[in-house]
Design a protein around this motif. Structure first.
Motif: not given
Length: 534
Positions: A398-407
């Motif tokens: 998994t690569v975790k990304i901040h939700p606000q930056l994800y898309l």
């Protein structure tokens, strides 16, 4: 329509208890115009004041050409307007800057008449040339997510891809007349044009819609009524203050105390005192996973289908009110192809071994990189997939990304599997299938299939809805059979707003509520169980 910022929030128990209140997408998906309590002759002008909205924190992009989020669309549809706008109740196209339009007998030419006297907030005239330049600038913008939807115009696709010129795009302007030549009949063209990306966008960035941006910070956006708007007399609310915060307690407190008129979030439902203010609706959208076709392994259908056969579908969709087995959200007249719901770990392991042998990778370890928003919900889903894939010999990372930056990071993130929640921009299966058309500006998966594209083109040439839907269903079947998408659920919209005091707001499947349609109304007090003395 757009990517939604409500990606992975679980609904409180109160929401699930209301499941029977929902109307699932179908024949009665949209409310009728009679359901809108908007009657201009009953509006009390003395009640009109600033509308206050509280929303979860979001990195707002207020550029109408590059914005792609649902909540941004709520703002941008109010600030910018094109030839058509969404009807508040039915979501069908209403004439906006287009006074009227005509479709040629052969369906290849659309001609629009722009409203006389239309101006932007800065006083600039809005005419056919304004629309032409706006569309050409959109097509030329490499960051414009929706630009490929204009590929139906002759020369637009070539100009977008850099193989044609601006002058060759078949958009013609003469005073208030705008004419376009299409590459094929496109019956839903006016539905497309409701989207804010196709609005009149002037070179001075002034507003063409009912409101203009007075100020904007990361925590507050203030909109003021546009006095030059062509229909300003029918816009009742003078200003709109939008507060952005991730403090769910603050949002709930603001509504409970009357400091907020409308909160557009889900975390605080249990904290709302007036449960009747909670507005729930099925949404014309789908949450799903998709493969990015950039690696030699995961660009192959045999590897992808091995993974899909190992997926524990029931557990993956557990807790969702409307589980999804297909990409296209069910709608009236559209017969979905057979969905994805089959699980067999032993068969999946055999499929993977066969795929590895075909690719010359026998005995090699297979890795799958899954980029997820950093949230408890998605971490749990990733662990579920990790366990299932370990059984067949695939290692999930998994690569975790901040939700606000994800898309916004999907296009540049090096991973194989991603999460999407897509809300259809118009009530048509094509609103979902366009995401996977070859050379589409909306195709982040980089998947392409000539047979799929051909079916979409064939569907555009038929005027018979049953035949058209059958062709689109065949196209979706090709997509599902390729193992490219992993459907999870159809989302639900939730807002908290007192409809006893605010008129013109209607729950709908795209979660679009035109601010120009809203107004404050007198609240009729009722007293129950009171004995009237004679």
């Amino acid at each position: 329509m757009d990517w939604t910022t409500r990606l992975h929030k679980k609904f409180a128990g109160a929401v699930f208890a209301c499941a029977l209140l929902f109307v699932f997408p179908g024949a009665s998906l949209f409310a009728s115009e009679d359901d809108v309590p908007f009657k201009s002759d009953k509006i009390d002008e003395s009640l009109q004041r600033e509308l206050v909205i509280f929303h979860s924190l979001s990195n707002l992009n207020l550029d109408p050409h590059t914005s792609a989020y649902v909540f941004e669309a709520q703002i941008l549809n109010s600030v910018y307007e094109g030839l058509f706008s969404y009807n508040a109740a039915t979501l069908e196209p209403d004439n906006a800057l287009a006074k009227d339009f005509r479709i040629s007998r052969d369906k290849f030419r659309w001609t629009f008449t722009i409203r006389e006297g239309a101006k932007s907030s800065s006083g600039k005239e809005i005419n056919a040339q304004t629309i032409k330049e706006s569309w050409l600038n959109l097509i030329a913008n490499k960051g414009a997510y929706y630009s490929s939807l204009l590929d139906v115009i002759k020369g637009a696709r070539e100009y977008r891809l850099g193989t044609g010129s601006r002058e060759d795009v078949a958009i013609y302007a003469n005073g208030l007349k705008l004419s376009v030549e299409l590459t094929k009949p496109t019956s839903h063209f006016n539905k497309l044009l409701c989207h804010h990306a196709f609005s009149a966008v002037l070179d001075d960035s002034s507003a063409s819609g009912a409101y203009m941006i007075e100020s904007a910070t990361p925590f507050k956006v203030l909109l003021k009524k546009n006095p030059n708007y062509w229909n300003a007399a029918q816009v009742r609310i003078p200003s709109v203050a939008i507060h952005l915060t991730d403090d769910s307690d603050a949002r709930a407190h603001a509504f409970n105390t009357g400091a907020a008129d409308w909160i557009d979030a889900t975390d605080e439902l249990k904290k709302i005192l007036d449960k009747k203010a909670i507005q729930l609706s099925a949404e014309f959208g789908t949450e799903y996973l998709f493969f990015k076709n950039d690696s030699p392994i995961w660009s192959r259908a045999d590897f992808r289908n091995a993974v899909l056969t190992a997926i524990p579908w029931k557990q993956l969709r557990d807790g969702h009110m409307f589980p999804a087995e297909t990409l296209v959200c069910p709608s009236s007249g559209y017969k979905s192809p057979e969905g994805l719901n089959y699980t067999d770990a032993e068969e999946a392991a055999l499929m993977l071994e066969a795929a590895k042998k075909s690719a010359g990778l026998s005995g090699k370890k297979i890795e799958l990189s899954f980029a997820i928003p950093d949230s408890e919900y998605m971490s749990n889903r990733a662990e579920l997939l990790r366990g299932a894939l370990e059984e067949i010999g695939v290692e999930l990372k998994t690569v975790k990304i901040h939700p606000q930056l994800y898309l916004t990071s999907i296009s540049k993130t090096k991973a194989d599997l991603f999460l999407y929640t897509w809300i259809g921009d118009y009530s048509d299966p094509l609103a979902f299938l366009e995401l996977f058309r070859g050379n589409s500006s909306m195709n982040d998966s980089h998947w392409r299939d000539e047979s799929f594209d051909k079916l979409l083109d064939q569907a555009a040439w038929t005027n018979e809805s049953k035949e058209r839907n059958a062709l689109l269903s065949k196209a979706e079947d090709i997509l599902l059979s390729s193992g490219e998408v992993i459907p999870i659920s159809h989302p639900v919209t939730c807002a908290v707003i007192d409809l006893n005091s605010i008129g013109g707001w209607v729950s709908n499947a795209m979660d679009i509520h035109p601010l120009k349609s809203l107004y404050f109304k007198k609240v009729e007090e009722t007293f129950k169980n009171v004995v009237k003395l004679q």
